[in-house]
Every structure is written in C-alpha cells, then in structure tokens.
Design a protein around this motif. Structure first.
Motif, PDB file in Angstrom:
ATOM      1  N   PRO A  56      52.390  35.690  46.424  1.00  0.00           N
ATOM      2  CA  PRO A  56      52.106  36.570  45.264  1.00  0.00           C
ATOM      3  C   PRO A  56      51.731  37.874  45.832  1.00  0.00           C
ATOM      4  O   PRO A  56      50.849  38.045  46.879  1.00  0.00           O
ATOM      5  CB  PRO A  56      51.053  36.089  44.533  1.00  0.00           C
ATOM      6  N   VAL A  57      51.978  39.265  45.154  1.00  0.00           N
ATOM      7  CA  VAL A  57      51.615  40.265  45.222  1.00  0.00           C
ATOM      8  C   VAL A  57      51.161  40.923  44.137  1.00  0.00           C
ATOM      9  O   VAL A  57      51.796  40.994  42.986  1.00  0.00           O
ATOM     10  CB  VAL A  57      52.848  41.389  46.032  1.00  0.00           C
ATOM     11  N   LEU A  58      49.896  41.398  44.080  1.00  0.00           N
ATOM     12  CA  LEU A  58      49.394  42.358  42.967  1.00  0.00           C
ATOM     13  C   LEU A  58      49.347  43.713  43.146  1.00  0.00           C
ATOM     14  O   LEU A  58      49.090  44.372  44.002  1.00  0.00           O
ATOM     15  CB  LEU A  58      47.790  41.857  42.720  1.00  0.00           C
ATOM     16  N   LEU A  59      49.951  44.192  42.000  1.00  0.00           N
ATOM     17  CA  LEU A  59      50.253  45.814  42.287  1.00  0.00           C
ATOM     18  C   LEU A  59      49.630  46.475  41.001  1.00  0.00           C
ATOM     19  O   LEU A  59      49.656  45.976  39.957  1.00  0.00           O
ATOM     20  CB  LEU A  59      51.782  46.057  42.129  1.00  0.00           C
ATOM     21  N   HIS A  60      49.358  47.585  41.197  1.00  0.00           N
ATOM     22  CA  HIS A  60      48.949  48.472  40.012  1.00  0.00           C
ATOM     23  C   HIS A  60      49.898  50.087  40.192  1.00  0.00           C
ATOM     24  O   HIS A  60      49.512  50.550  41.435  1.00  0.00           O
ATOM     25  CB  HIS A  60      47.557  48.941  39.742  1.00  0.00           C
ATOM     26  N   ASP A  61      50.538  50.361  39.271  1.00  0.00           N
ATOM     27  CA  ASP A  61      51.299  51.555  39.501  1.00  0.00           C
ATOM     28  C   ASP A  61      52.039  51.690  40.793  1.00  0.00           C
ATOM     29  O   ASP A  61      51.971  52.809  41.713  1.00  0.00           O
ATOM     30  CB  ASP A  61      50.459  52.656  39.214  1.00  0.00           C
ATOM     31  N   GLY A  62      52.647  50.519  41.265  1.00  0.00           N
ATOM     32  CA  GLY A  62      53.312  50.486  42.673  1.00  0.00           C
ATOM     33  C   GLY A  62      52.569  50.406  43.905  1.00  0.00           C
ATOM     34  O   GLY A  62      53.113  50.151  45.072  1.00  0.00           O
ATOM     35  N   GLU A  63      51.029  50.390  43.704  1.00  0.00           N
ATOM     36  CA  GLU A  63      50.046  50.330  44.811  1.00  0.00           C
ATOM     37  C   GLU A  63      49.936  48.959  45.322  1.00  0.00           C
ATOM     38  O   GLU A  63      49.352  48.135  44.109  1.00  0.00           O
ATOM     39  CB  GLU A  63      49.033  51.192  44.625  1.00  0.00           C
ATOM     40  N   TYR A  68      49.223  37.261  48.876  1.00  0.00           N
ATOM     41  CA  TYR A  68      48.944  35.875  49.373  1.00  0.00           C
ATOM     42  C   TYR A  68      47.712  35.294  48.355  1.00  0.00           C
ATOM     43  O   TYR A  68      47.743  34.406  47.777  1.00  0.00           O
ATOM     44  CB  TYR A  68      48.611  35.836  50.770  1.00  0.00           C
ATOM     45  N   PHE A  69      46.682  36.237  48.672  1.00  0.00           N
ATOM     46  CA  PHE A  69      45.280  35.586  47.912  1.00  0.00           C
ATOM     47  C   PHE A  69      44.704  36.932  47.060  1.00  0.00           C
ATOM     48  O   PHE A  69      44.796  37.834  47.539  1.00  0.00           O
ATOM     49  CB  PHE A  69      44.291  34.872  48.892  1.00  0.00           C
ATOM     50  N   LEU A  70      43.952  36.526  45.938  1.00  0.00           N
ATOM     51  CA  LEU A  70      43.268  37.690  45.135  1.00  0.00           C
ATOM     52  C   LEU A  70      41.986  38.034  46.144  1.00  0.00           C
ATOM     53  O   LEU A  70      41.365  37.268  46.493  1.00  0.00           O
ATOM     54  CB  LEU A  70      42.803  37.181  44.034  1.00  0.00           C
ATOM     55  N   ASP A  71      42.086  39.197  46.238  1.00  0.00           N
ATOM     56  CA  ASP A  71      40.860  40.152  46.910  1.00  0.00           C
ATOM     57  C   ASP A  71      39.982  40.224  45.787  1.00  0.00           C
ATOM     58  O   ASP A  71      40.208  41.478  45.375  1.00  0.00           O
ATOM     59  CB  ASP A  71      41.476  41.090  47.802  1.00  0.00           C
ATOM     60  N   ASP A  72      38.998  39.589  45.387  1.00  0.00           N
ATOM     61  CA  ASP A  72      38.418  39.691  44.369  1.00  0.00           C
ATOM     62  C   ASP A  72      37.471  41.106  44.143  1.00  0.00           C
ATOM     63  O   ASP A  72      37.574  41.912  43.497  1.00  0.00           O
ATOM     64  CB  ASP A  72      37.537  38.690  43.885  1.00  0.00           C
ATOM     65  N   ARG A  73      37.045  41.433  45.489  1.00  0.00           N
ATOM     66  CA  ARG A  73      36.044  42.483  45.581  1.00  0.00           C
ATOM     67  C   ARG A  73      37.015  43.719  45.476  1.00  0.00           C
ATOM     68  O   ARG A  73      36.704  44.747  44.677  1.00  0.00           O
ATOM     69  CB  ARG A  73      35.094  42.244  46.792  1.00  0.00           C
ATOM     70  N   LYS A  74      38.219  43.668  46.393  1.00  0.00           N
ATOM     71  CA  LYS A  74      38.891  44.953  46.277  1.00  0.00           C
ATOM     72  C   LYS A  74      39.426  45.350  44.833  1.00  0.00           C
ATOM     73  O   LYS A  74      39.547  46.330  44.342  1.00  0.00           O
ATOM     74  CB  LYS A  74      40.004  44.656  47.442  1.00  0.00           C
ATOM     75  N   ARG A  76      38.275  44.170  41.921  1.00  0.00           N
ATOM     76  CA  ARG A  76      37.329  44.568  40.973  1.00  0.00           C
ATOM     77  C   ARG A  76      36.772  46.106  41.398  1.00  0.00           C
ATOM     78  O   ARG A  76      36.532  46.830  40.297  1.00  0.00           O
ATOM     79  CB  ARG A  76      36.074  43.604  41.258  1.00  0.00           C
ATOM     80  N   ASP A  77      36.821  46.292  42.715  1.00  0.00           N
ATOM     81  CA  ASP A  77      36.134  47.954  42.802  1.00  0.00           C
ATOM     82  C   ASP A  77      37.346  48.770  42.257  1.00  0.00           C
ATOM     83  O   ASP A  77      37.143  49.864  41.758  1.00  0.00           O
ATOM     84  CB  ASP A  77      36.172  48.121  44.335  1.00  0.00           C
ATOM     85  N   TYR A  78      38.578  48.504  42.659  1.00  0.00           N
ATOM     86  CA  TYR A  78      39.583  49.121  42.178  1.00  0.00           C
ATOM     87  C   TYR A  78      39.677  49.542  40.738  1.00  0.00           C
ATOM     88  O   TYR A  78      39.907  50.435  40.083  1.00  0.00           O
ATOM     89  CB  TYR A  78      40.938  48.731  42.608  1.00  0.00           C
ATOM     90  N   LEU A  79      39.545  48.157  39.788  1.00  0.00           N
ATOM     91  CA  LEU A  79      39.662  48.214  38.280  1.00  0.00           C
ATOM     92  C   LEU A  79      38.450  49.229  38.012  1.00  0.00           C
ATOM     93  O   LEU A  79      38.421  49.851  36.945  1.00  0.00           O
ATOM     94  CB  LEU A  79      39.579  46.810  37.780  1.00  0.00           C
TER      95      LEU A  79
END
Length: 83
Positions: A56-63, A68-74, A76-79
C-alpha cells in the motif's frame, strides 16, 4: 468552513499489508478529521505503473507519505502541519 483533507490509499483487494494499513489509519483519520479514499491499483494502469510493487501507498495531494507500512509518526506530523 474548509473541507477536510483527503488522504489516498493506493491498495489492492488481496493485499494483507493494504488491509493492515487501512485499519491502522482509522485512529488518525478520526483524530485529525481526515477523509480517506481507497484506490485499487489494479483498476488503473497509471497507478499500477507507478505503485504496483509498493502497495500500500499512502498519498496526500500526490505526495507519498509512506508505503508498505504506516509510518505513524511521519503521518501524524504531516497531518498536524496541514490542519
């Protein structure tokens, strides 16, 4: 009132990592009032060419935020930055 940001999860139906990431995202979605759209990588040749082996790939506005795995800290910081 501004619209809630939307995260995009590029996924496939038979992928256990994809299912696990979607479940792991639920608390963050609720905490930050974020919407999630799930796109099937196998249904779109462009997505498949970009992300086939990375799902899996998690994106926001194409970024890309993670794959593979959720990077919770990254994530969370981004949000926290975009809210």
């Amino acid at each position: 009132m501004s619209q809630s940001p939307i995260l995009t999860l590029v996924s496939r139906s038979y992928c256990h990592l994809c299912q696990e990431m979607e479940v792991a995202l639920r608390p963050l979605l609720a905490e930050f009032d974020i919407d999630l759209e799930v796109l099937d990588v196998d249904a779109d040749p462009t997505l498949e060419a970009l992300y086939d082996e990375l799902v899996p790939v998690l994106l926001h506005d194409g970024e890309e935020l993670c794959h593979y795995f959720l990077d919770d800290r990254k994530v969370r910081d981004y949000l926290g930055e975009i809210r």
